[in-house]
Design an enzyme around this catalytic site. Sequence first.
Site, PDB file in Angstrom:
ATOM      1  N   MET A  30     -28.573  17.983  35.136  1.00  0.00           N
ATOM      2  CA  MET A  30     -27.273  17.554  34.616  1.00  0.00           C
ATOM      3  C   MET A  30     -26.832  18.483  33.483  1.00  0.00           C
ATOM      4  O   MET A  30     -25.894  18.158  32.747  1.00  0.00           O
ATOM      5  CB  MET A  30     -27.330  16.109  34.140  1.00  0.00           C
ATOM      6  CG  MET A  30     -27.662  15.152  35.294  1.00  0.00           C
ATOM      7  SD  MET A  30     -27.013  13.502  35.082  1.00  0.00           S
ATOM      8  CE  MET A  30     -27.865  12.987  33.617  1.00  0.00           C
ATOM      9  N   GLY A  31     -27.517  19.629  33.342  1.00  0.00           N
ATOM     10  CA  GLY A  31     -27.086  20.612  32.358  1.00  0.00           C
ATOM     11  C   GLY A  31     -27.534  20.323  30.940  1.00  0.00           C
ATOM     12  O   GLY A  31     -28.410  19.501  30.708  1.00  0.00           O
ATOM     13  N   TYR A  32     -26.898  21.015  29.989  1.00  0.00           N
ATOM     14  CA  TYR A  32     -27.322  21.034  28.581  1.00  0.00           C
ATOM     15  C   TYR A  32     -28.794  21.443  28.570  1.00  0.00           C
ATOM     16  O   TYR A  32     -29.666  20.744  28.044  1.00  0.00           O
ATOM     17  CB  TYR A  32     -27.083  19.676  27.902  1.00  0.00           C
ATOM     18  CG  TYR A  32     -26.759  19.822  26.432  1.00  0.00           C
ATOM     19  CD1 TYR A  32     -25.568  20.418  26.030  1.00  0.00           C
ATOM     20  CD2 TYR A  32     -27.645  19.394  25.451  1.00  0.00           C
ATOM     21  CE1 TYR A  32     -25.269  20.569  24.681  1.00  0.00           C
ATOM     22  CE2 TYR A  32     -27.356  19.550  24.102  1.00  0.00           C
ATOM     23  CZ  TYR A  32     -26.156  20.142  23.734  1.00  0.00           C
ATOM     24  OH  TYR A  32     -25.871  20.293  22.405  1.00  0.00           O
ATOM     25  N   GLY A  36     -37.504  22.264  29.048  1.00  0.00           N
ATOM     26  CA  GLY A  36     -38.004  21.466  30.173  1.00  0.00           C
ATOM     27  C   GLY A  36     -37.373  21.948  31.467  1.00  0.00           C
ATOM     28  O   GLY A  36     -38.055  22.216  32.468  1.00  0.00           O
ATOM     29  N   HIS A  37     -36.033  22.081  31.466  1.00  0.00           N
ATOM     30  CA  HIS A  37     -35.325  22.603  32.648  1.00  0.00           C
ATOM     31  C   HIS A  37     -35.811  24.016  32.988  1.00  0.00           C
ATOM     32  O   HIS A  37     -36.012  24.344  34.152  1.00  0.00           O
ATOM     33  CB  HIS A  37     -33.814  22.666  32.376  1.00  0.00           C
ATOM     34  CG  HIS A  37     -33.165  21.343  32.117  1.00  0.00           C
ATOM     35  ND1 HIS A  37     -32.555  21.053  30.918  1.00  0.00           N
ATOM     36  CD2 HIS A  37     -33.017  20.239  32.897  1.00  0.00           C
ATOM     37  CE1 HIS A  37     -32.035  19.835  30.973  1.00  0.00           C
ATOM     38  NE2 HIS A  37     -32.313  19.309  32.159  1.00  0.00           N
ATOM     39  N   ASP A 150     -39.252  12.180  34.244  1.00  0.00           N
ATOM     40  CA  ASP A 150     -38.587  11.076  34.936  1.00  0.00           C
ATOM     41  C   ASP A 150     -39.496  10.634  36.084  1.00  0.00           C
ATOM     42  O   ASP A 150     -39.213  10.888  37.254  1.00  0.00           O
ATOM     43  CB  ASP A 150     -37.215  11.523  35.426  1.00  0.00           C
ATOM     44  CG  ASP A 150     -36.322  11.932  34.269  1.00  0.00           C
ATOM     45  OD1 ASP A 150     -35.774  11.050  33.604  1.00  0.00           O
ATOM     46  OD2 ASP A 150     -36.211  13.145  33.983  1.00  0.00           O
ATOM     47  N   MET A 184     -38.784  16.776  25.640  1.00  0.00           N
ATOM     48  CA  MET A 184     -37.449  17.387  25.586  1.00  0.00           C
ATOM     49  C   MET A 184     -36.492  16.619  26.492  1.00  0.00           C
ATOM     50  O   MET A 184     -36.864  16.201  27.580  1.00  0.00           O
ATOM     51  CB  MET A 184     -37.527  18.847  26.004  1.00  0.00           C
ATOM     52  CG  MET A 184     -38.212  19.674  24.965  1.00  0.00           C
ATOM     53  SD  MET A 184     -37.987  21.421  25.290  1.00  0.00           S
ATOM     54  CE  MET A 184     -38.950  22.064  23.936  1.00  0.00           C
TER      55      MET A 184
END
Length: 283
Positions: A30-32, A36-37, A150, A184
């Site tokens: 979902m961006g930002y 972690g991403h 998640d 994060m």
Amino acid sequence: MRVVTKIGEMQNIVDDLRRDKRIVSLVPTMGYLHDGHLSLMKIARQNSDIVIVSIFVNPTQFAPHEDFGSYPRDIAGDTKLANSAGVDFLFTPEKNEIYPADYATFVDVDEITEKLEGKSRPTHFRGVATIVTKLFNIAKPHVAIFGQKDAQQALVIKKIVFDLNFGIKIIIAPTIREKDGLAMSSRNSYLTKEQRQESPVLYESLTEASKMISGGITDCLTIKEKMIKLISMKQSAKIDYISIADSTDLEEVDVLQKGGTYLISLAVKFGNTRLIDNIIQTI
Ligand code: AMP
């Protein structure tokens, strides 16, 4: 890196890549973007020839009273980060491209979606399952990477892939944390200074639970009471749930059994900011 905003264009690109026998991976976000991403993108790179990252703040996974409107967005910063992470395609569709006005189809996963996060957010996983299914049909990946952060979402996605015969390899990546242990999350940006100072208690309480289990304690109530005590010491923290559950079906357990693998998870609100975290423990 090429930025793609249209579904048809993304599908055509992947059709060509697959015809050329390239292994395609997808990292839905979902961006930002944070580290972690970026760790998911790195794993994608190691497991494929072509990395697609999607950025879409998915309205259907937010309840009306939740933070869809205020969810942090920084598409320019994200584009730079994804580019320097070696991403090949950044898929950033508009809301109407994904959900046109007459949109009517949703994906519902029974049972595991009704527990933990699903109890507190009853419509959340319907939105997650729907967007992930759509992204799988748009990016047609061989491999998709999701975060252990998640944990329940990861189980839901594995169930969709199995039940709907997607034939996509799902890789679950470890949780990346700040130095003080806070997992994060894009939502950490909502925290006030005081809340941010108190927020490492989530991971502290999970670590304490882990220590108790390693020390031979098997009674879940005793473990949960200790976690509640630690978290309740923080003024700004309000517990939504603390759970010790079987790691595959998320059934709550009272007494840990030798050989079992358990998901210890929690959701805690700091003001209006709801944070989740978890660890997996085998005994
Ligand atoms: P989000 O943008 O929050 O929807 O997250 C996109 C993906 O990144 C999901 O698969 C998350 O589980 C994963 N993710 C989010 N935070 C972390 C983290 N701290 N460490 C590892 N993966 C994460």
